[in-house]
Motif scaffolding. Structure first.
Motif, mmCIF file in Angstrom:
data_model
loop_
_atom_site.group_PDB
_atom_site.id
_atom_site.type_symbol
_atom_site.label_atom_id
_atom_site.label_comp_id
_atom_site.label_asym_id
_atom_site.label_seq_id
_atom_site.Cartn_x
_atom_site.Cartn_y
_atom_site.Cartn_z
ATOM 1 N N SER A 145 -36.839 74.852 17.325
ATOM 2 C CA SER A 145 -37.644 75.974 17.789
ATOM 3 C C SER A 145 -39.052 75.470 18.066
ATOM 4 O O SER A 145 -39.430 74.358 17.659
ATOM 5 C CB SER A 145 -37.682 77.065 16.723
ATOM 6 N N ASP A 146 -39.844 76.286 18.730
ATOM 7 C CA ASP A 146 -41.212 75.901 19.048
ATOM 8 C C ASP A 146 -41.956 75.463 17.782
ATOM 9 O O ASP A 146 -41.892 76.126 16.749
ATOM 10 C CB ASP A 146 -41.971 77.077 19.680
ATOM 11 N N GLY A 147 -42.652 74.343 17.871
ATOM 12 C CA GLY A 147 -43.465 73.862 16.767
ATOM 13 C C GLY A 147 -42.723 72.982 15.783
ATOM 14 O O GLY A 147 -43.333 72.445 14.854
ATOM 15 N N ASP A 148 -41.408 72.821 15.955
ATOM 16 C CA ASP A 148 -40.653 71.979 15.033
ATOM 17 C C ASP A 148 -40.983 70.498 15.243
ATOM 18 O O ASP A 148 -41.495 70.094 16.284
ATOM 19 C CB ASP A 148 -39.144 72.179 15.231
ATOM 20 N N LEU A 149 -40.658 69.702 14.228
ATOM 21 C CA LEU A 149 -40.874 68.257 14.259
ATOM 22 C C LEU A 149 -39.537 67.546 14.240
ATOM 23 O O LEU A 149 -38.535 68.104 13.811
ATOM 24 C CB LEU A 149 -41.648 67.813 13.022
ATOM 25 N N LEU A 150 -39.532 66.299 14.658
ATOM 26 C CA LEU A 150 -38.350 65.464 14.527
ATOM 27 C C LEU A 150 -38.549 64.599 13.287
ATOM 28 O O LEU A 150 -39.496 63.805 13.224
ATOM 29 C CB LEU A 150 -38.181 64.589 15.768
ATOM 30 N N THR A 151 -37.680 64.778 12.297
ATOM 31 C CA THR A 151 -37.832 64.014 11.057
ATOM 32 C C THR A 151 -36.526 63.320 10.694
ATOM 33 O O THR A 151 -35.440 63.743 11.100
ATOM 34 C CB THR A 151 -38.246 64.917 9.877
ATOM 35 N N SER A 152 -36.668 62.283 9.895
ATOM 36 C CA SER A 152 -35.515 61.502 9.479
ATOM 37 C C SER A 152 -34.834 62.162 8.292
ATOM 38 O O SER A 152 -35.486 62.689 7.388
ATOM 39 C CB SER A 152 -35.968 60.087 9.093
ATOM 40 N N SER A 153 -33.491 62.149 8.286
ATOM 41 C CA SER A 153 -32.726 62.657 7.156
ATOM 42 C C SER A 153 -31.532 61.747 6.935
ATOM 43 O O SER A 153 -31.299 60.818 7.710
ATOM 44 C CB SER A 153 -32.254 64.090 7.418
ATOM 45 N N ALA A 154 -30.781 62.043 5.880
ATOM 46 C CA ALA A 154 -29.618 61.206 5.574
ATOM 47 C C ALA A 154 -28.589 61.242 6.691
ATOM 48 O O ALA A 154 -27.785 60.325 6.848
ATOM 49 C CB ALA A 154 -29.007 61.662 4.258
ATOM 50 N N SER A 155 -28.587 62.302 7.471
ATOM 51 C CA SER A 155 -27.598 62.434 8.543
ATOM 52 C C SER A 155 -28.185 62.127 9.915
ATOM 53 O O SER A 155 -27.609 62.491 10.937
ATOM 54 C CB SER A 155 -27.007 63.844 8.528
ATOM 55 N N GLY A 156 -29.336 61.480 9.941
ATOM 56 C CA GLY A 156 -29.950 61.127 11.218
ATOM 57 C C GLY A 156 -31.224 61.895 11.461
ATOM 58 O O GLY A 156 -31.825 62.436 10.525
ATOM 59 N N TRP A 157 -31.640 61.947 12.692
ATOM 60 C CA TRP A 157 -32.876 62.640 13.039
ATOM 61 C C TRP A 157 -32.582 64.106 13.336
ATOM 62 O O TRP A 157 -31.705 64.416 14.146
ATOM 63 C CB TRP A 157 -33.540 61.982 14.245
ATOM 64 N N VAL A 158 -33.310 64.978 12.659
ATOM 65 C CA VAL A 158 -33.093 66.415 12.823
ATOM 66 C C VAL A 158 -34.444 67.112 12.949
ATOM 67 O O VAL A 158 -35.484 66.544 12.595
ATOM 68 C CB VAL A 158 -32.324 67.019 11.626
ATOM 69 N N GLU A 159 -34.405 68.342 13.430
ATOM 70 C CA GLU A 159 -35.652 69.087 13.514
ATOM 71 C C GLU A 159 -36.045 69.615 12.129
ATOM 72 O O GLU A 159 -35.181 69.839 11.273
ATOM 73 C CB GLU A 159 -35.528 70.250 14.503
ATOM 74 N N ALA A 160 -37.307 69.785 11.938
ATOM 75 C CA ALA A 160 -37.812 70.369 10.692
ATOM 76 C C ALA A 160 -38.980 71.271 11.032
ATOM 77 O O ALA A 160 -39.726 71.026 11.984
ATOM 78 C CB ALA A 160 -38.252 69.268 9.724
ATOM 79 N N THR A 161 -39.110 72.302 10.251
ATOM 80 C CA THR A 161 -40.186 73.257 10.497
ATOM 81 C C THR A 161 -41.448 72.830 9.769
ATOM 82 O O THR A 161 -41.399 72.497 8.584
ATOM 83 C CB THR A 161 -39.771 74.659 10.008
ATOM 84 N N ALA A 162 -42.549 72.772 10.471
ATOM 85 C CA ALA A 162 -43.833 72.462 9.846
ATOM 86 C C ALA A 162 -44.248 73.641 8.978
ATOM 87 O O ALA A 162 -44.333 74.769 9.443
ATOM 88 C CB ALA A 162 -44.888 72.195 10.911
ATOM 89 N N LYS A 163 -44.461 73.365 7.686
ATOM 90 C CA LYS A 163 -44.774 74.458 6.771
ATOM 91 C C LYS A 163 -46.273 74.746 6.768
ATOM 92 O O LYS A 163 -47.082 73.859 7.021
ATOM 93 C CB LYS A 163 -44.312 74.091 5.364
ATOM 94 N N PRO A 164 -46.640 75.966 6.454
ATOM 95 C CA PRO A 164 -48.064 76.288 6.428
ATOM 96 C C PRO A 164 -48.741 75.607 5.259
ATOM 97 O O PRO A 164 -48.112 75.316 4.241
ATOM 98 C CB PRO A 164 -48.080 77.810 6.258
ATOM 99 N N ASN A 165 -50.011 75.347 5.394
ATOM 100 C CA ASN A 165 -50.762 74.690 4.339
ATOM 101 C C ASN A 165 -51.050 75.634 3.198
ATOM 102 O O ASN A 165 -51.023 75.249 2.049
ATOM 103 C CB ASN A 165 -52.072 74.143 4.913
ATOM 104 N N ARG A 166 -51.327 76.854 3.489
ATOM 105 C CA ARG A 166 -51.681 77.817 2.447
ATOM 106 C C ARG A 166 -50.828 79.062 2.596
ATOM 107 O O ARG A 166 -50.648 79.582 3.686
ATOM 108 C CB ARG A 166 -53.158 78.192 2.559
ATOM 109 N N ALA A 167 -50.277 79.519 1.496
ATOM 110 C CA ALA A 167 -49.394 80.674 1.552
ATOM 111 C C ALA A 167 -50.112 81.939 1.112
ATOM 112 O O ALA A 167 -49.936 82.998 1.697
ATOM 113 C CB ALA A 167 -48.170 80.438 0.674
ATOM 114 N N GLY A 168 -50.910 81.845 0.059
ATOM 115 C CA GLY A 168 -51.531 83.038 -0.470
ATOM 116 C C GLY A 168 -52.964 82.788 -0.875
ATOM 117 O O GLY A 168 -53.328 81.684 -1.272
ATOM 118 N N ASP A 169 -53.765 83.808 -0.760
ATOM 119 C CA ASP A 169 -55.172 83.642 -1.085
ATOM 120 C C ASP A 169 -55.743 84.988 -1.486
ATOM 121 O O ASP A 169 -55.554 85.981 -0.796
ATOM 122 C CB ASP A 169 -55.900 83.098 0.144
#
Lengths: 223, 206
Positions: free
Chosen positions: A34-58
């Motif tokens: 999806s938009d904004g996803d990254l390509l990251t390495s995993s045990a099963s090869g390269w897969v997309e991953a969602t960039a998580k927010p830096n701060r959740a609550g404040d």
């Protein structure tokens, strides 16, 4: 006589001999990004991953002196704590209650006594993430000199989440108190707040507008 | 009669004519040495696997347990001595980072390439009014602002903080006392305050 047909990742050349490949047609890449996803390495090869927010609550305090205590007493006591959490962190439901809070990950837990008498006591954190918790708090300046409250981040079931810390009047010292909670194995929301481990001296209820702006609590996703 | 040998990014066809292409076969991509969670990062005209730059990872050493400092491996409480931190369940989500510890007392952290925000809080004890300062060290070099701890509980809280950049390989991070106090308790008389209130928190920020 038969000829081999050259293919690249099952793609056969066009009549001009060209082969067009997209990223997920490579042998070790599997994506449905999806938009904004990254390509990251995993045990099963390269897969997309969602960039998580830096701060959740404040949560931040409010620069106002209006309102009422949750009791006729002007002195904070552990008996007024809500759901076992330290509840001397006054707030309002208007701005700037949670200028950064992303409700997809975190919601503030507020006890409402009256329209202008509301107290923050916990974060509700969605499952699936690891959160770093940080509280920068004081007790009211009208507390007795040298008074303190000793706090520690805990879950609603009593699991300790970090080192203990003291909070004092703004004129004396302001210490951050840290916690860390892993909700990746949780089945539902995890409620986390500060537990009062003991106190000394007379601690006022948080009310004055010169005190409340010193309050700041955050939950940050770290994985 | 000669034949051209078809190859795609150095991969030649199999007996059935098929050519396989993996990500690392592409001319401008290197995936050698990647670990799980690494991302493909662009640099100087090429893509390579590297720790995910937008993964907000951290190391959290702060259990808050009641453990006597005499159980640590600390060599002393004088200027230059390394301060150890207790945590029986250290959180380490920074890929490539390693923790050096013994009996749950952490003496140092080895960090891979990256930029980190570090905060350390020391809560050693004293037999009478006195204080010591401490600082974060990166490969034996002091970094950032100093922390301060004194005899009374109210004197705890002036934590040391630093931004640390590891530009290549790995660097060793630890916390050291930077002053000596006459009235600081010896290791075997330190008690549990440091384990209960001390912390070492490392946040990867880039």
């Amino acid at each position: 006589m038969s000829h081999l047909t050259t293919t690249v990742q099952t793609q056969t050349p066009s009549v001009t001999g060209s082969v067009s490949l997209s990223l997920d047609q490579l042998s070790d890449v599997s994506t449905s990004a999806s938009d904004g996803d990254l390509l990251t390495s995993s045990a099963s090869g390269w897969v997309e991953a969602t960039a998580k927010p830096n701060r959740a609550g404040d949560y931040v305090g409010i620069p106002t002196a209006e309102g009422y205590f949750p009791t006729s007493s002007a002195v904070y006591s552990q008996i007024y704590d809500i759901s076992g959490f330290y509840s001397n962190i006054r707030t309002t439901t208007s701005v700037p209650l949670s200028v950064i809070t992303d409700t997809a990950y975190c919601t503030n837990q507020i006890q409402v006594y009256a329209q202008n008498s509301k107290y923050w006591y916990a974060f509700s954190l969605v499952a699936g993430y690891k959160y770093q918790l940080e509280a920068n708090l004081i007790i009211p300046e009208n507390s007795s000199s040298g008074a303190w409250v000793r706090l520690q981040w805990r879950t609603s079931t009593g699991t300790t989440l970090g080192a203990k810390g003291y909070i004092y009047r703004q004129s004396e010292r302001k210490n951050p108190i840290f916690g860390y909670v892993d909700t990746t194995g949780a089945s539902g929301a995890t409620i986390v707040g500060l537990t009062n481990l003991g106190q000394s001296g007379t601690c006022g209820f948080m009310q004055a507008g010169t005190d409340t702006p010193h309050l700041q609590i955050s939950a940050r996703i770290v994985e | 009669m000669s034949h051209n040998t078809i190859s795609v990014n150095a991969q030649t066809p199999s007996a059935t004519g098929a050519i396989t292409q993996a990500l690392g076969d592409l001319s401008d991509v290197s995936t050698s040495g990647v670990n799980d969670g690494y991302a493909l990062v662009y640099s100087s005209g090429a893509w390579s696997g590297a720790p995910n730059p937008v993964s907000n990872t951290a190391i959290f050493i702060a259990e808050g347990a009641s453990q006597a400092y005499s159980g640590s491996g600390a060599s002393g409480v004088s200027s230059g001595d390394i301060v150890e931190f207790y945590d029986g369940n250290v959180i380490n989500s920074i890929s490539g980072a390693t923790i050096t510890s013994s009996s749950s007392w952490v003496s140092s952290v080895t960090l891979p390439v990256g930029t980190y925000r570090v905060r350390a809080h020391v809560a050693l004890t004293f037999s009478a009014s006195d204080s010591v300062k401490y600082q974060i060290y990166q490969d034996n070099i002091a970094r950032g602002g100093a922390g301060f701890v004194g005899q009374d509980d109210i004197t705890m809280g002036n934590y040391a903080s630093a931004f640390v950049i590891v530009s290549s390989g790995t660097d060793v991070l630890d916390v050291r006392l930077t002053s000596t106090a006459t009235n600081i308790n010896a290791i075997n008389a330190q008690g549990t305050r440091h384990a209960e209130y001390g912390y070492l928190i490392i946040e990867r920020v880039a």
